[in-house]
Structure formats: C-alpha cells, structure tokens
Design an enzyme around this catalytic site. Structure first.
Site, short mmCIF file in Angstrom:
data_model
loop_
_atom_site.label_atom_id
_atom_site.label_comp_id
_atom_site.label_asym_id
_atom_site.label_seq_id
_atom_site.Cartn_x
_atom_site.Cartn_y
_atom_site.Cartn_z
N ASN A 1 8.42 -0.69 -1.35
CA ASN A 1 9.36 -0.28 -2.40
C ASN A 1 10.83 -0.49 -2.02
O ASN A 1 11.71 -0.50 -2.89
CB ASN A 1 9.14 1.17 -2.82
N ASP B 1 1.73 6.28 -10.19
CA ASP B 1 2.24 4.98 -10.65
C ASP B 1 2.51 5.00 -12.15
O ASP B 1 1.84 5.73 -12.90
CB ASP B 1 1.23 3.88 -10.29
C1 IPE Z 1 2.57 2.13 -5.13
O1 IPE Z 1 3.10 1.84 -6.38
C2 IPE Z 1 3.53 2.94 -4.34
C3 IPE Z 1 3.79 4.28 -4.84
C4 IPE Z 1 3.16 4.88 -5.80
C5 IPE Z 1 4.82 4.99 -4.14
P1 IPE Z 1 3.78 0.43 -6.68
O2 IPE Z 1 4.11 0.43 -8.11
O3 IPE Z 1 4.86 0.16 -5.72
O4 IPE Z 1 2.56 -0.57 -6.38
P2 IPE Z 1 2.36 -2.11 -6.71
O5 IPE Z 1 3.46 -2.84 -6.04
O6 IPE Z 1 2.41 -2.27 -8.18
O7 IPE Z 1 1.02 -2.45 -6.16
C1 IPE Z 2 5.68 4.74 -9.35
O1 IPE Z 2 6.11 4.21 -10.56
C2 IPE Z 2 6.79 5.33 -8.53
C3 IPE Z 2 7.17 4.54 -7.34
C4 IPE Z 2 6.56 3.48 -6.91
C5 IPE Z 2 8.33 5.00 -6.60
P1 IPE Z 2 6.67 2.73 -10.67
O2 IPE Z 2 8.14 2.77 -10.44
O3 IPE Z 2 5.92 1.82 -9.77
O4 IPE Z 2 6.36 2.39 -12.18
P2 IPE Z 2 5.85 1.01 -12.78
O5 IPE Z 2 4.63 0.61 -12.04
O6 IPE Z 2 6.96 0.03 -12.61
O7 IPE Z 2 5.58 1.32 -14.22
MG MG Z 3 4.25 0.70 -10.03
#
Ligand code: IPE
Ligand code: IPE
Ligand code: MG
Length: 248
Positions: free
Chosen positions: A69, A21
């Site tokens: 996502n 994340d």
């Molecule tokens: C969780 O990350 C999913 C992945 C790492 C693929 P998100 O960034 O989507 O999670 P939330 O929505 O902040 O909980």
């Molecule tokens: C994790 O990074 C990757 C995926 C969930 C695909 P994020 O895209 O969630 O990054 P933040 O949380 O917005 O910084």
């Molecule tokens: Mg995230």
C-alpha cells in the site's frame, strides 16, 4: 429468528482475521474521494470489534495497511497514517470500556514516528485488558514476516542458540508476529475480491475462507454474523475423511 441468536457460542472461532477491502470503491459510489471511504471504514472497525468482543471472540486481526500500500498516491498514504493516529487516540476509552487489548502486527519501527507512537501508547494503555485482543496489521506483509522470522532463526542457529534439527512448525510459529495467538479459524475478505494479498500466509493454512461482496464501510455486525454462521455450517476435516470425523 435473528442471525445472532442462531450462532452457537460454543463453536465460535477463537481468532477471526479480516482483510478490510473496498473503501475506495465505497467512496466512488458516493461520488467522494478515496480517503472519504477510509474515514467511513473506521465505523465498521468499531462495529466489528464490538460485535466480535460481545460474542466472546478472543482474537480479531484486521489488515489495515500492507507493505504494498506504500505505492498508493502520497496523499492517500499520508491521510491513512494520520487516520490511524486519530483513531487509536479516539478509541482508547471505548477499548478500555469493552476490555479490549490493542495490538499491532507488522514492520512497526519503519512506520512514520507519529503513527508508531500512537500505536505504542494505545497498546500500553490497554495492555491489562483481557477480553479480546484486537490486532491491527500495519505495514504488514506475510512474505516480509516470513523472511524476518527466517533471518532471526538463522542468526540464532549461527550463535548456537537454536539447534538446526529442532526447527519445526511450532518453533517457526514462535518467530512470527502472531506468536502469542492461535491461527485464525476464519478469514473474512470484503468487497468481492477473492484473494489473500500477502496476509498471514503461514497462519491461514487451514483457515476457513469467507468472501463477502459488501464493501468494508458497509460491513455491519449482521454481516459478521453471516460469516460466523457460514463458518459454523462447514465441516473442517484437516485431511481426514468425513466418516472419520463422525466416528471420532
Ligand atoms: C489488501 O487490500 C490490504 C489491506 C486490506 C490493508 P488491497 O486493496 O491493497 O489489496 P489488492 O492490492 O487489491 O490485492
Ligand atoms: C481497503 O480499501 C483499505 C486499504 C487497503 C488501506 P481499499 O482502499 O483497498 O479500497 P478499494 O479496493 O480501492 O475499493
Ligand atoms: Mg482494495
């Protein structure tokens, strides 16, 4: 003394799961669009896969795309789907060189065709590697997985293939996407968020949780070693008392 040399190789987790994340915030810090963060996250995937395999970890499971996502802006989703294709193609030779088997967990058949095809090709070309299994959780959500397992078990009970009284934890685990691996002993989440976000809910019931403030593109081997050292300094009690563990 380096962090790596402090790790007790005899007490490694067999399975490490990671919620990768912070890509979006990393990009923002660099004044770039979110997808730039995802592109740079690939380097961390490479580092951590190599670092885990070098140590002798048997299973590494990375949460790459959740069912939730799909609700992100279409441009980001499309870029991610293309990035998976490109990365799997590009990394195939390195995976083979490092004896890593590629695997994928999730609702794979409803992924875009190109992404699905790239994953299947990657899995096929690495299937005989027996060093580490690298699983990408893609179009994955734990509640989806549990409902899917319940449906299949119910169907088999109805057909008389499964005995209702034979349903236990062991049988249930066999219907999950992780049926051929042990539960993760260690779950890492990066970027300072302290939540699970629908990842491996059944499988992490006794995992040690490690939360790092580092954003995923900056997560290095050294950060992996820190997580492992934290894990190795914990007492895993599984409901017992500390005294019972000492005497066993
Ligand atoms: C969780 O990350 C999913 C992945 C790492 C693929 P998100 O960034 O989507 O999670 P939330 O929505 O902040 O909980
Ligand atoms: C994790 O990074 C990757 C995926 C969930 C695909 P994020 O895209 O969630 O990054 P933040 O949380 O917005 O910084
Ligand atoms: Mg995230």
């Amino acid at each position: 003394m380096s962090l790596k040399s402090q790790i007790n190789i005899d007490k490694l987790p067999q399975h490490i799961a990671v919620i990768m994340d912070g890509n979006g915030r990393w990009a923002k810090r660099h004044n770039k669009a979110r997808v730039f963060g995802h592109q740079n996250g690939v380097q961390a995937v490479r580092e951590i896969s190599e670092g885990a395999a070098e140590l002798g970890v048997k299973y590494l499971t990375l949460y790459a795309f959740s069912k939730e996502n799909w609700n992100r802006p279409a441009f980001e989703v499309n870029t991610l789907m293309k990035l998976f294709v490109k990365t799997v193609d590009k990394e195939m030779a390195t995976l083979n060189k490092n004896n890593i088997r590629l695997n994928a967990l999730g609702d794979l058949e409803t992924l875009p065709k190109e992404t699905y095809k790239a994953l299947m090709k990657g899995m096929k070309s690495t299937e005989s590697n027996d060093g580490m299994t690298l699983s990408l959780a893609l179009n994955y959500s734990s509640r989806w997985e549990i409902i899917d397992a319940v449906k299949r078990i119910a169907g088999e009970v109805k057909e008389g293939q499964v005995d209702l009284n034979g349903i236990n934890e062991n049988l249930f685990s066999n219907y999950l996407t992780t049926s051929d691996m042990p539960d993760p002993e260690l779950l890492i989440r990066t970027s300072g968020e302290n939540r699970i976000s629908n990842f491996l809910l059944w499988q992490i019931s006794y995992s040690e949780l490690y939360f790092s403030d580092v954003l995923w593109p900056d997560f290095s081997k050294e950060e992996l070693y820190k997580a492992l050292l934290s894990y190795q300094n914990r007492e895993r009690r599984f409901g017992l008392t500390g005294e019972q563990l000492i005497n066993s």
